[in-house]
Design a protein around this motif. Structure first.
Motif, PDB file in Angstrom:
ATOM      1  N   ALA A  79     -16.564   5.989  -8.420  1.00 35.86           N
ATOM      2  CA  ALA A  79     -16.120   6.532  -9.705  1.00 35.86           C
ATOM      3  C   ALA A  79     -16.531   7.988  -9.783  1.00 35.86           C
ATOM      4  CB  ALA A  79     -16.746   5.763 -10.862  1.00 35.86           C
ATOM      5  N   SER A  80     -15.717   8.761 -10.483  1.00 35.18           N
ATOM      6  CA  SER A  80     -16.086  10.129 -10.829  1.00 35.18           C
ATOM      7  C   SER A  80     -15.776  10.309 -12.304  1.00 35.18           C
ATOM      8  CB  SER A  80     -15.326  11.151  -9.972  1.00 35.18           C
ATOM      9  OG  SER A  80     -13.937  11.017 -10.144  1.00 35.18           O
ATOM     10  N   ALA A  81     -16.293  11.398 -12.875  1.00 36.97           N
ATOM     11  CA  ALA A  81     -16.090  11.616 -14.307  1.00 36.97           C
ATOM     12  C   ALA A  81     -15.720  13.061 -14.591  1.00 36.97           C
ATOM     13  CB  ALA A  81     -17.347  11.246 -15.087  1.00 36.97           C
ATOM     14  N   VAL A  82     -14.656  13.230 -15.383  1.00 33.09           N
ATOM     15  CA  VAL A  82     -14.347  14.520 -15.977  1.00 33.09           C
ATOM     16  C   VAL A  82     -15.048  14.490 -17.328  1.00 33.09           C
ATOM     17  CG1 VAL A  82     -12.552  16.035 -16.888  1.00 33.09           C
ATOM     18  CG2 VAL A  82     -12.132  14.738 -14.783  1.00 33.09           C
ATOM     19  N   VAL A  83     -16.170  15.193 -17.415  1.00 32.20           N
ATOM     20  CA  VAL A  83     -16.975  15.232 -18.635  1.00 32.20           C
ATOM     21  C   VAL A  83     -16.606  16.508 -19.386  1.00 32.20           C
ATOM     22  CG1 VAL A  83     -19.298  15.227 -19.613  1.00 32.20           C
ATOM     23  CG2 VAL A  83     -18.835  14.006 -17.461  1.00 32.20           C
ATOM     24  N   VAL A  84     -16.122  16.334 -20.609  1.00 30.12           N
ATOM     25  CA  VAL A  84     -15.648  17.470 -21.401  1.00 30.12           C
ATOM     26  C   VAL A  84     -16.464  17.557 -22.680  1.00 30.12           C
ATOM     27  CG1 VAL A  84     -13.631  18.526 -22.499  1.00 30.12           C
ATOM     28  CG2 VAL A  84     -13.333  17.099 -20.461  1.00 30.12           C
ATOM     29  N   ASP A  85     -17.051  18.733 -22.940  1.00 26.39           N
ATOM     30  CA  ASP A  85     -17.851  18.905 -24.144  1.00 26.39           C
ATOM     31  C   ASP A  85     -16.976  19.309 -25.334  1.00 26.39           C
ATOM     32  OD1 ASP A  85     -17.394  21.679 -23.910  1.00 26.39           O
ATOM     33  OD2 ASP A  85     -19.477  22.158 -23.403  1.00 26.39           O
ATOM     34  N   ASP A  86     -17.594  19.486 -26.500  1.00 26.94           N
ATOM     35  CA  ASP A  86     -16.860  19.808 -27.723  1.00 26.94           C
ATOM     36  C   ASP A  86     -16.163  21.161 -27.667  1.00 26.94           C
ATOM     37  OD1 ASP A  86     -17.570  17.395 -28.875  1.00 26.94           O
ATOM     38  OD2 ASP A  86     -19.290  18.224 -29.956  1.00 26.94           O
ATOM     39  N   GLU A  87     -16.574  22.021 -26.738  1.00 29.88           N
ATOM     40  CA  GLU A  87     -15.948  23.336 -26.573  1.00 29.88           C
ATOM     41  C   GLU A  87     -14.805  23.300 -25.559  1.00 29.88           C
ATOM     42  OE1 GLU A  87     -18.922  26.412 -25.937  1.00 29.88           O
ATOM     43  OE2 GLU A  87     -20.347  25.227 -27.105  1.00 29.88           O
TER      44      GLU A  87
END
Length: 155
Positions: free
Chosen positions: A22-30
């Motif tokens: 698994a991999s993750a595209v982690v996106v913050d509030d900005e």
């Protein structure tokens, strides 16, 4: 353990293992995305890795993100599945791995940026900054798929 990535390369060695990952595209509030610069190949990548016995694919992405970047995340969706048999990783111990990888979308819930034994640099990037970073084609595809799915960003 150093590795070499091959993607649709006729000179690539033949795979001798198949690993769910698994991999993750982690996106913050900005709208920034979390990337790590890997110690095994020196290029930028999404956090991720192989699934362990007894965990779900989502738990794998959460664990790998925490281990590699110091950021805790919550899974919010799926970016895609990536199973190209022409993409293999050759490790110096003789393993040539074909991955069955699911890339998930996530948002940060806590933690602080830190490196690990798998990452020597960890940072947040705007989608536009990602284009100039060195990375393997399969990671760039995941990021392009994420950007295409979310539509244009107006800032």
């Amino acid at each position: 353990m150093p590795r070499r990535d091959y993607e649709d390369d006729p000179d690539a060695p033949e795979a001798n293992s198949l690993v769910p990952a698994a991999s993750a595209v982690v996106v913050d509030d900005e709208g920034r995305v979390l990337l790590q610069r890997r110690t095994d190949n020196g290029v930028w990548a999404l956090p991720g890795g192989k699934m362990e016995l007894g965990e779900s694919i989502g738990e794998c992405a959460v664990r790998e993100t925490w281990e590699e970047t110091g950021i805790r995340v919550e899974i919010t969706g799926i970016v895609g599945t990536y199973t190209n048999p022409g993409h293999v990783f050759a490790y110096d111990d003789g393993e040539v791995r074909q991955e069955f990888s699911i890339c998930l979308l996530a948002r940060p819930t806590g933690g602080a940026l830190r490196t690990s034994d798998e990452s020597f640099e960890v940072a947040w990037f705007t989608p536009g900054e990602v284009d100039s970073l060195p990375m393997v084609a399969s990671i760039r595809k995941r990021l392009d798929d994420w950007r295409a799915a979310k539509g244009p960003v107006v800032r």
